[in-house]
Design a protein around this motif. Structure first.
Motif, PDB file in Angstrom:
ATOM      1  N   GLU A 256       0.830  -1.205   0.000  1.00 48.62           N
ATOM      2  CA  GLU A 256       0.000   0.000   0.000  1.00 48.62           C
ATOM      3  C   GLU A 256       0.864   1.255   0.000  1.00 48.62           C
ATOM      4  O   GLU A 256       1.881   1.352   0.686  1.00 48.62           O
ATOM      5  CB  GLU A 256      -0.912  -0.014   1.230  1.00 48.62           C
ATOM      6  N   TYR A 257       0.431   2.235  -0.809  1.00 47.21           N
ATOM      7  CA  TYR A 257       1.154   3.506  -0.899  1.00 47.21           C
ATOM      8  C   TYR A 257       0.291   4.694  -0.506  1.00 47.21           C
ATOM      9  O   TYR A 257       0.736   5.576   0.243  1.00 47.21           O
ATOM     10  CB  TYR A 257       1.687   3.720  -2.323  1.00 47.21           C
ATOM     11  N   VAL A 258      -0.947   4.739  -0.966  1.00 44.59           N
ATOM     12  CA  VAL A 258      -1.790   5.921  -0.777  1.00 44.59           C
ATOM     13  C   VAL A 258      -2.094   6.145   0.697  1.00 44.59           C
ATOM     14  O   VAL A 258      -1.971   7.265   1.212  1.00 44.59           O
ATOM     15  CB  VAL A 258      -3.092   5.776  -1.595  1.00 44.59           C
ATOM     16  N   ILE A 259      -2.512   5.101   1.403  1.00 49.07           N
ATOM     17  CA  ILE A 259      -2.903   5.249   2.811  1.00 49.07           C
ATOM     18  C   ILE A 259      -1.722   5.678   3.679  1.00 49.07           C
ATOM     19  O   ILE A 259      -1.851   6.631   4.463  1.00 49.07           O
ATOM     20  CB  ILE A 259      -3.550   3.949   3.311  1.00 49.07           C
ATOM     21  N   PRO A 260      -0.546   5.031   3.605  1.00 47.54           N
ATOM     22  CA  PRO A 260       0.580   5.532   4.412  1.00 47.54           C
ATOM     23  C   PRO A 260       1.011   6.942   4.030  1.00 47.54           C
ATOM     24  O   PRO A 260       1.466   7.705   4.891  1.00 47.54           O
ATOM     25  CB  PRO A 260       1.691   4.517   4.124  1.00 47.54           C
ATOM     26  N   ASP A 261       0.850   7.305   2.756  1.00 48.45           N
ATOM     27  CA  ASP A 261       1.291   8.632   2.331  1.00 48.45           C
ATOM     28  C   ASP A 261       0.344   9.718   2.830  1.00 48.45           C
ATOM     29  O   ASP A 261       0.804  10.768   3.300  1.00 48.45           O
ATOM     30  CB  ASP A 261       1.384   8.670   0.806  1.00 48.45           C
TER      31      ASP A 261
END
Length: 317
Positions: A256-261
């Motif tokens: 996952e990229y969007v949620i942590p970002d």
């Protein structure tokens, strides 16, 4: 004495017609099976080999920013150059190791939370009445009708220092100062569990819907308590649904990229963000491709375990 009409087919014509019919059916089956294999070849194997090729290249100031695997000398001799320094760099740098571990920790914890919350929800939907059940399923599927980014941005408004949750707690007198929730690991957990909860509930529901309720009734008739019946009868029969739902949550949550970002704000490091930084900001495609290949193998291992379990289950049955 009866005569046979001239237009009546003989046995040889009938057998030829049956052979042609069987050949047509077998060809259609081959075509139907061939199409998914072509799809996997074009959109999975081919991109995988391209990324693997980039991971074995060397960073260069060019477009694209990596060296060619196949090179030709002045004398016309073809040479294949494989560079494994990118993988050695990933192993030697603690940043990547810590990021992999943190990504696995967050994805495993999120999967467990989705299972703990999703299992009773799926069980309740299965046991609900015929009128309520479609409404509950509709409520589970309804978030998919909204953009993923909009849902994440909504959580940013809920979890911010001046957001809805903090304002509500302050008005109720529970807290005096806002609690820091946004841009923390807690916010990442909330976003992942909220986003991937339907992927856990739906496989569990599909598995529980097939269970025979008479087994629980038989266990009760034999004197088994509800708790004992759940752990001895219901839970073992729903293990395939648990494994399928866990894989559907664990695999995308790891990368996952969007949620942590957005919810983590850069304070929570996961491998998806590292991939983005290497590709977009550092423009180091070979290292980014190496990180992606290692991540792929980490995600393939649970699938292999799941297939092994399915094979064992099918042999027992």
């Amino acid at each position: 004495m009866t005569s046979v009409p001239d237009n009546m087919p003989n046995d040889k014509q009938v057998s030829i017609g049956k052979r042609l019919s069987r050949m047509a059916q077998s060809n259609w089956r081959a075509i139907i099976v061939f199409i998914p294999y072509v799809w996997l070849l074009l959109f999975f194997l081919l991109p995988f080999f391209i990324v693997a090729k980039i991971s074995l290249a060397e960073l260069q100031i060019s477009s694209p920013p990596f060296s060619d695997m196949i090179e030709w000398t002045d004398s016309g001799i073809m040479t294949i150059r494989l560079v494994f320094d990118n993988y050695l760099y990933i192993i030697s740098d603690n940043l990547y190791f810590d990021t992999y571990v943190n990504s696995l920790k967050i994805s495993v914890t999120s999967t467990i939370l989705c299972l703990l919350f999703g299992y009773p929800i799926a069980y309740g939907i299965v046991r609900s009445g015929p009128t309520v059940k479609p409404l509950l399923l509709f409520a589970i599927i309804l978030p998919f009708w909204t953009s993923f980014l909009l849902r994440v941005y909504a959580w940013m408004g809920l979890l911010s220092d001046q957001g809805t949750i903090n304002n509500l707690l302050i008005r109720l007198g529970i807290i005096d100062d806002p609690i820091r929730m946004l841009y923390t690991e807690f916010a990442v957990y909330v976003g992942i569990v909220y986003t991937y909860m339907p992927f856990m509930i739906l496989p569990l529901y599909a598995n529980m819907e097939k269970l025979d309720i008479s087994l629980n009734e038989a266990a009760a008739d034999l004197g088994s308590r509800p708790t004992n019946t759940f752990f001895k009868v219901t839970l073992p029969l729903t293990i395939p649904g648990i494994i399928a739902g866990s894989l559907l949550v664990f695999i995308p949550a790891t990368g996952e990229y969007v949620i942590p970002d957005l919810l983590g704000g850069g304070n929570v490091q996961m491998i998806g963000r590292v991939l983005y930084n290497e590709f977009a900001r550092n423009t180091d495609w070979p290292v980014a491709a190496s990180v992606a290949i290692v991540l792929l193998f980490l995600l393939v291992l649970p699938i292999i375990v799941f297939q092994y379990y399915q094979g064992k289950a099918s042999e027992r049955s």
